[in-house]
Design a protein around this motif. Sequence first.
Motif, PDB file in Angstrom:
ATOM      1  N   SER A  11       0.842  -1.196   0.000  1.00  0.00           N
ATOM      2  CA  SER A  11       0.000   0.000   0.000  1.00  0.00           C
ATOM      3  C   SER A  11       0.875   1.242   0.000  1.00  0.00           C
ATOM      4  N   ALA A  12       0.421   2.271  -0.728  1.00  0.00           N
ATOM      5  CA  ALA A  12       1.121   3.548  -0.852  1.00  0.00           C
ATOM      6  C   ALA A  12       2.423   3.434  -1.641  1.00  0.00           C
ATOM      7  N   SER A  13       2.588   2.353  -2.406  1.00  0.00           N
ATOM      8  CA  SER A  13       3.764   2.228  -3.273  1.00  0.00           C
ATOM      9  C   SER A  13       3.520   2.887  -4.628  1.00  0.00           C
ATOM     10  N   GLY A  14       2.304   3.362  -4.848  1.00  0.00           N
ATOM     11  CA  GLY A  14       1.986   4.061  -6.087  1.00  0.00           C
ATOM     12  C   GLY A  14       1.496   3.172  -7.209  1.00  0.00           C
ATOM     13  N   LYS A  15       1.084   1.949  -6.890  1.00  0.00           N
ATOM     14  CA  LYS A  15       0.736   1.003  -7.959  1.00  0.00           C
ATOM     15  C   LYS A  15      -0.513   1.412  -8.734  1.00  0.00           C
ATOM     16  N   ASP A  16      -1.495   2.029  -8.072  1.00  0.00           N
ATOM     17  CA  ASP A  16      -2.700   2.450  -8.794  1.00  0.00           C
ATOM     18  C   ASP A  16      -2.358   3.522  -9.831  1.00  0.00           C
ATOM     19  N   THR A  17      -1.503   4.452  -9.456  1.00  0.00           N
ATOM     20  CA  THR A  17      -1.092   5.504 -10.390  1.00  0.00           C
ATOM     21  C   THR A  17      -0.279   4.915 -11.530  1.00  0.00           C
ATOM     22  N   VAL A  18       0.651   4.028 -11.217  1.00  0.00           N
ATOM     23  CA  VAL A  18       1.470   3.390 -12.254  1.00  0.00           C
ATOM     24  C   VAL A  18       0.585   2.579 -13.203  1.00  0.00           C
ATOM     25  N   TYR A  19      -0.375   1.854 -12.651  1.00  0.00           N
ATOM     26  CA  TYR A  19      -1.299   1.065 -13.469  1.00  0.00           C
ATOM     27  C   TYR A  19      -2.055   1.956 -14.450  1.00  0.00           C
ATOM     28  N   ARG A  20      -2.624   3.047 -13.944  1.00  0.00           N
ATOM     29  CA  ARG A  20      -3.394   3.953 -14.794  1.00  0.00           C
ATOM     30  C   ARG A  20      -2.518   4.592 -15.871  1.00  0.00           C
ATOM     31  N   ARG A  21      -1.335   5.027 -15.492  1.00  0.00           N
ATOM     32  CA  ARG A  21      -0.447   5.693 -16.451  1.00  0.00           C
ATOM     33  C   ARG A  21       0.063   4.719 -17.508  1.00  0.00           C
ATOM     34  N   LEU A  22       0.345   3.495 -17.123  1.00  0.00           N
ATOM     35  CA  LEU A  22       0.812   2.511 -18.101  1.00  0.00           C
ATOM     36  C   LEU A  22      -0.256   2.226 -19.154  1.00  0.00           C
ATOM     37  N   LEU A  23      -1.506   2.124 -18.729  1.00  0.00           N
ATOM     38  CA  LEU A  23      -2.584   1.893 -19.683  1.00  0.00           C
ATOM     39  C   LEU A  23      -2.733   3.073 -20.637  1.00  0.00           C
ATOM     40  N   GLU A  24      -2.457   4.285 -20.148  1.00  0.00           N
ATOM     41  CA  GLU A  24      -2.508   5.465 -21.012  1.00  0.00           C
ATOM     42  C   GLU A  24      -1.331   5.481 -21.984  1.00  0.00           C
TER      43      GLU A  24
END
Length: 208
Positions: A11-24
Motif C-alpha cells: 500500500s502507498a507504493s503508487g501502484k494504482d497511479t502506475v497502473y493507470r499511467r501505463l494503460l494510457e
Amino acid sequence: MGKIFYLMGKSASGKDTVYRRLLEMMTELHRVIPFTTRPARAGEAEGVEYHFVAPDRLENLRKQGRVIESRTYRTVKGLWTYATVDDGTFDLARYSYLMIGTLESYLAVKAYFPEGSVVPVYLWIDGGERLIRAVRREQAQSHPDYREVCRRYLADEEDFSDEKLRAAGISGRFENADLETCLLAVRAFIREHGQAAGEPQDPGAMPG
C-alpha cells in the motif's frame, strides 16, 4: 504469444497511479475487468470499472471452473467479493494484458495460465517514504483513520516479505521513488518481454 503483466506492491507504493499511467502510455496492453458482487457506485458503469454480478452468478462461474481468484471482504453492507474470471476475453495468442493485485492473487493467476505467461512487476519504495505517503494520503480524507494506516502498513510488511516474494519466484523490483523514472523502466521492461520469447529476465536483484 502475449503476456499478462501483473503489477503489485505494498500500500502507498503508487501502484494504482502506475497502473493507470501505463494503460494510457501503452495502448497495446489490454485491461482485465474484474467481477464484483458489490453494487455499482455513482458514476460507475457495467463493464467499465467492474462487471457487477449477483453472488449466485459468481458462484455458478466458480462451479464452472472459471473463477481464477477471488477475495471476499466483510463490510457494513454485507459480504462483497471481488474476482478475476476467465470470461472468454483472454486471448494470449494475440494480446498482452496489464493486471493489478496482491501477491496472493498473482500466484493464483500464474497457476491458472500456461507457464511463462504471467510476468510479475513488483513496485517498491523505502519503508519510511511509504509510511509518509500513506499518512499524507489519509490526511486528505474527510475522516482520517490512522489506525487503519498502521494496520495496512504492518500487514503489507508481512504479505510482501522477502521470504514470500522469493517463494513466489519474484527477485526483481522497480523502485518508485520517482514516478516518471519508474514508468520509463517498467515500460521498457514490458516492451522487452513482449518481444522476447521464453522466460522473462530479472529486472534487478532485491537486497537480502
